[in-house]
Design a protein around this motif. Structure first.
Motif, PDB file in Angstrom:
ATOM      1  N   PRO A  83      28.790  72.298 -16.568  1.00  0.00           N
ATOM      2  CA  PRO A  83      28.042  72.402 -15.314  1.00  0.00           C
ATOM      3  C   PRO A  83      28.665  73.410 -14.351  1.00  0.00           C
ATOM      4  N   VAL A  84      27.809  73.993 -13.520  1.00  0.00           N
ATOM      5  CA  VAL A  84      28.279  74.829 -12.411  1.00  0.00           C
ATOM      6  C   VAL A  84      28.090  73.998 -11.142  1.00  0.00           C
ATOM      7  N   VAL A  85      29.185  73.759 -10.444  1.00  0.00           N
ATOM      8  CA  VAL A  85      29.190  72.832  -9.315  1.00  0.00           C
ATOM      9  C   VAL A  85      29.551  73.578  -8.044  1.00  0.00           C
ATOM     10  N   THR A  86      28.672  73.576  -7.065  1.00  0.00           N
ATOM     11  CA  THR A  86      28.965  74.278  -5.816  1.00  0.00           C
ATOM     12  C   THR A  86      29.437  73.294  -4.754  1.00  0.00           C
ATOM     13  N   ILE A  87      30.534  73.655  -4.112  1.00  0.00           N
ATOM     14  CA  ILE A  87      31.125  72.809  -3.075  1.00  0.00           C
ATOM     15  C   ILE A  87      30.773  73.386  -1.713  1.00  0.00           C
ATOM     16  N   MET A  88      30.084  72.575  -0.912  1.00  0.00           N
ATOM     17  CA  MET A  88      29.657  73.056   0.396  1.00  0.00           C
ATOM     18  C   MET A  88      30.001  72.034   1.469  1.00  0.00           C
ATOM     19  N   GLY A  89      30.125  72.489   2.696  1.00  0.00           N
ATOM     20  CA  GLY A  89      30.389  71.553   3.776  1.00  0.00           C
ATOM     21  C   GLY A  89      30.836  72.284   5.021  1.00  0.00           C
ATOM     22  N   HIS A  90      30.972  71.537   6.094  1.00  0.00           N
ATOM     23  CA  HIS A  90      31.376  72.094   7.388  1.00  0.00           C
ATOM     24  C   HIS A  90      32.781  72.694   7.296  1.00  0.00           C
ATOM     25  N   VAL A  91      33.042  73.649   8.177  1.00  0.00           N
ATOM     26  CA  VAL A  91      34.340  74.317   8.216  1.00  0.00           C
ATOM     27  C   VAL A  91      35.487  73.294   8.363  1.00  0.00           C
ATOM     28  N   ASP A  92      36.539  73.513   7.576  1.00  0.00           N
ATOM     29  CA  ASP A  92      37.755  72.676   7.646  1.00  0.00           C
ATOM     30  C   ASP A  92      37.608  71.252   7.122  1.00  0.00           C
ATOM     31  N   HIS A  93      36.500  70.945   6.494  1.00  0.00           N
ATOM     32  CA  HIS A  93      36.374  69.584   5.968  1.00  0.00           C
ATOM     33  C   HIS A  93      37.118  69.391   4.646  1.00  0.00           C
ATOM     34  N   GLY A  94      37.684  70.496   4.110  1.00  0.00           N
ATOM     35  CA  GLY A  94      38.606  70.350   2.974  1.00  0.00           C
ATOM     36  C   GLY A  94      38.074  70.775   1.618  1.00  0.00           C
ATOM     37  N   SER A 151      22.092  78.556  -4.980  1.00  0.00           N
ATOM     38  CA  SER A 151      21.132  79.063  -5.963  1.00  0.00           C
ATOM     39  C   SER A 151      21.712  79.241  -7.365  1.00  0.00           C
ATOM     40  N   VAL A 152      23.023  79.287  -7.524  1.00  0.00           N
ATOM     41  CA  VAL A 152      23.593  79.477  -8.864  1.00  0.00           C
ATOM     42  C   VAL A 152      24.017  78.164  -9.520  1.00  0.00           C
ATOM     43  N   THR A 153      23.681  77.057  -8.872  1.00  0.00           N
ATOM     44  CA  THR A 153      24.379  75.826  -9.211  1.00  0.00           C
ATOM     45  C   THR A 153      23.555  74.792  -9.977  1.00  0.00           C
ATOM     46  N   ASP A 154      24.252  73.897 -10.658  1.00  0.00           N
ATOM     47  CA  ASP A 154      23.604  72.762 -11.325  1.00  0.00           C
ATOM     48  C   ASP A 154      23.753  71.488 -10.504  1.00  0.00           C
ATOM     49  N   VAL A 155      24.918  71.347  -9.859  1.00  0.00           N
ATOM     50  CA  VAL A 155      25.211  70.142  -9.075  1.00  0.00           C
ATOM     51  C   VAL A 155      25.811  70.604  -7.744  1.00  0.00           C
ATOM     52  N   VAL A 156      25.408  69.963  -6.650  1.00  0.00           N
ATOM     53  CA  VAL A 156      25.973  70.320  -5.349  1.00  0.00           C
ATOM     54  C   VAL A 156      26.880  69.189  -4.868  1.00  0.00           C
ATOM     55  N   ILE A 157      28.079  69.551  -4.431  1.00  0.00           N
ATOM     56  CA  ILE A 157      28.944  68.564  -3.785  1.00  0.00           C
ATOM     57  C   ILE A 157      28.991  68.889  -2.302  1.00  0.00           C
ATOM     58  N   ILE A 158      28.606  67.915  -1.499  1.00  0.00           N
ATOM     59  CA  ILE A 158      28.705  68.082  -0.050  1.00  0.00           C
ATOM     60  C   ILE A 158      29.986  67.391   0.389  1.00  0.00           C
ATOM     61  N   VAL A 159      30.885  68.185   0.975  1.00  0.00           N
ATOM     62  CA  VAL A 159      32.153  67.620   1.443  1.00  0.00           C
ATOM     63  C   VAL A 159      32.021  67.286   2.925  1.00  0.00           C
ATOM     64  N   ILE A 160      32.378  66.054   3.267  1.00  0.00           N
ATOM     65  CA  ILE A 160      32.351  65.636   4.670  1.00  0.00           C
ATOM     66  C   ILE A 160      33.679  64.944   4.977  1.00  0.00           C
ATOM     67  N   ALA A 161      34.356  65.413   6.030  1.00  0.00           N
ATOM     68  CA  ALA A 161      35.629  64.788   6.405  1.00  0.00           C
ATOM     69  C   ALA A 161      35.354  63.403   6.989  1.00  0.00           C
ATOM     70  N   ALA A 162      36.060  62.421   6.475  1.00  0.00           N
ATOM     71  CA  ALA A 162      35.833  61.026   6.860  1.00  0.00           C
ATOM     72  C   ALA A 162      36.185  60.758   8.325  1.00  0.00           C
ATOM     73  N   ASP A 163      36.984  61.656   8.930  1.00  0.00           N
ATOM     74  CA  ASP A 163      37.364  61.447  10.333  1.00  0.00           C
ATOM     75  C   ASP A 163      36.506  62.292  11.273  1.00  0.00           C
ATOM     76  N   ASP A 164      35.560  63.030  10.728  1.00  0.00           N
ATOM     77  CA  ASP A 164      34.791  63.959  11.555  1.00  0.00           C
ATOM     78  C   ASP A 164      33.281  63.761  11.400  1.00  0.00           C
ATOM     79  N   GLY A 165      32.855  63.348  10.229  1.00  0.00           N
ATOM     80  CA  GLY A 165      31.435  63.045  10.000  1.00  0.00           C
ATOM     81  C   GLY A 165      30.548  64.264   9.868  1.00  0.00           C
ATOM     82  N   VAL A 166      29.251  64.023   9.999  1.00  0.00           N
ATOM     83  CA  VAL A 166      28.253  65.087   9.827  1.00  0.00           C
ATOM     84  C   VAL A 166      28.297  66.064  11.004  1.00  0.00           C
TER      85      VAL A 166
END
Ligand code: GTP
Ligand code: MG
Length: 372
Positions: A83-94, A151-166
């Motif tokens: 799989p091609v997995v893209t990691i996305m999320g807010h700045v500094d969420h890790g 657009s290049v991905t099979d699975v998307v991972i949304i990273v969210i910092a547990a101390d900061d939220g959406v």
């Protein structure tokens, strides 16, 4: 649909170019015989000449080469691909830190200001299973890169910092992820922190139509820490589970087809394109065409910067040997000969130049008519 010129259209329906031009002129549309016709112009002409005009998707033309290869694909050679997995999320969420933990690398520590500014990709092998990860920047300024990542991905991972939220870019990422149609996994990061609150993240996401599985929805939420490594095995297992369901398959014996995720002109090395292989196997020595540029693969380096001879299904690496820097998102396709690669690239470049030219003639004609 800008792929038929005025004179070509006239020929096709047995009219003269000047008849076509005068019909459009009568409606205030200035065209010359070499201009490409737009969809609305085609519709008007169809009505005027009482003929049926079917407007093809413009992409069809641009993709004819890739389609040609897809016809060649022999199902019997299909193999499961990683799989091609893209990691996305807010700045500094890790995001980069998570990847560092998975790869046992230290990319995040070396980034200017601790901010990712480019897309990068890595192929990781865990317990004999490969996964290709795409890391994207979270900063607001890099919105286009997030869209490209999705657009290049099979699975998307949304990273969210547990101390900061959406946060704002989490919202943006949610819409890219939904639009991609890919399965989504939410990695709730920084659970080692005292202020971590997984339930807060879950309820914020549930409000956005991303209800966790344990709340009766269909999105997996996995608590992780890029610092301690907690939850990471769980995350990897989940990725492999999702990809199994997707039944990702491709033909490793086919001619290579790959997507460019990043590209740049490197001093002393020339154009470098970072790619992910979609189908086939890309080898050193292959003749390649990529949009309007072409060349022969001089060298391939893997994501650790080590030279390799080839890249297999879903694998990522950097390719040297193109004559020019391709745009990110471009499709790279291997060809039988250097002549073929050159011919296709040249034809595409000519087509593009003609389009540009027809655009500028049109503008100047419109400017002129404004003056009269
Ligand atoms: P951008 O690429 O700029 O959007 O940031 P990013 O999402 O890649 O975040 P990055 O990995 O650069 O981490 C941001 C900061 O959070 C760094 O200081 C990390 O050390 C810290 N950090 C990341 N993950 C964790 C974690 O699980 N726990 C703790 N305590 N800190 C973390
Ligand atoms: Mg980062």
């Amino acid at each position: 649909p800008e792929d038929i010129r005025v004179y070509e259209f006239a020929e096709a329906c047995g009219k003269s170019a000047s008849e076509v031009i005068s019909v459009l002129f009568g409606l205030g549309m200035m065209v010359t015989k070499n201009d490409f016709l737009k969809q609305d112009e085609l519709e008007i002409l169809g009505e005027e000449f009482e003929i049926e005009v079917t407007v093809k998707d413009a992409l069809e033309d641009a993709n004819y080469i890739e389609e040609y290869h897809e016809e060649d694909i022999d199902d019997s050679n299909f193999e499961t691909r990683p799989p091609v997995v893209t990691i996305m999320g807010h700045v500094d969420h890790g995001k980069t830190s998570l990847l560092d933990k998975i790869r046992e690398s230290k990319v995040a520590a070396g980034e200017a200001g601790g901010i990712t500014q480019h897309i990068s990709s890595y192929t990781v092998e865990k317990n004999g299973e490969k996964i290709t990860f795409v890391d994207t920047p979270g900063h607001a300024a890099f919105s286009a890169m997030r869209a490209r990542g999705a657009s290049v991905t099979d699975v998307v991972i949304i990273v969210i910092a547990a101390d900061d939220g959406v946060k704002p870019q989490t919202e943006e990422v949610i819409s890219h992820a939904k639009a991609s149609g890919c399965p989504i996994i939410v990695a709730v990061n920084k659970i080692d922190k005292e202020a971590a609150n997984i339930d807060m993240v879950k309820s914020q996401m549930a409000e956005r139509d991303m209800t966790p599985v344990d709340w009766g929805g269909d999105i997996e939420f996995i608590g992780v820490s890029a610092k301690t490594g907690a939850g990471i095995d769980d995350l990897l297992e989940n990725i492999l589970l999702q990809s199994e369901i997707l039944e990702l398959k491709a033909d490793p014996t086919a001619k290579a087809k790959a997507t460019v995720v990043e590209s740049l002109l490197e001093k002393g090395r020339g154009p470098v394109a970072t790619i992910i292989v979609e189908n086939g196997t890309l080898r050193v020595g292959d003749n390649i065409v990529c949009d309007t540029t072409y060349g022969r693969v001089k060298a391939i380096t893997n994501d650790m910067g080590k030279p390799v001879k080839e890249l297999g299904l879903s694998e990522t690496g950097s390719v040297l040997g193109l004559s020019d820097v391709p745009a990110a998102g471009a499709i790279m396709v291997a060809q039988d000969s250097d002549k073929e690669a050159k011919d296709i690239a040249t034809k595409r470049a000519e087509h593009e130049r003609a389009k540009e030219l027809s655009k500028s003639t049109k503008v100047s004609l419109e400017e002129m008519s404004g003056l009269i």
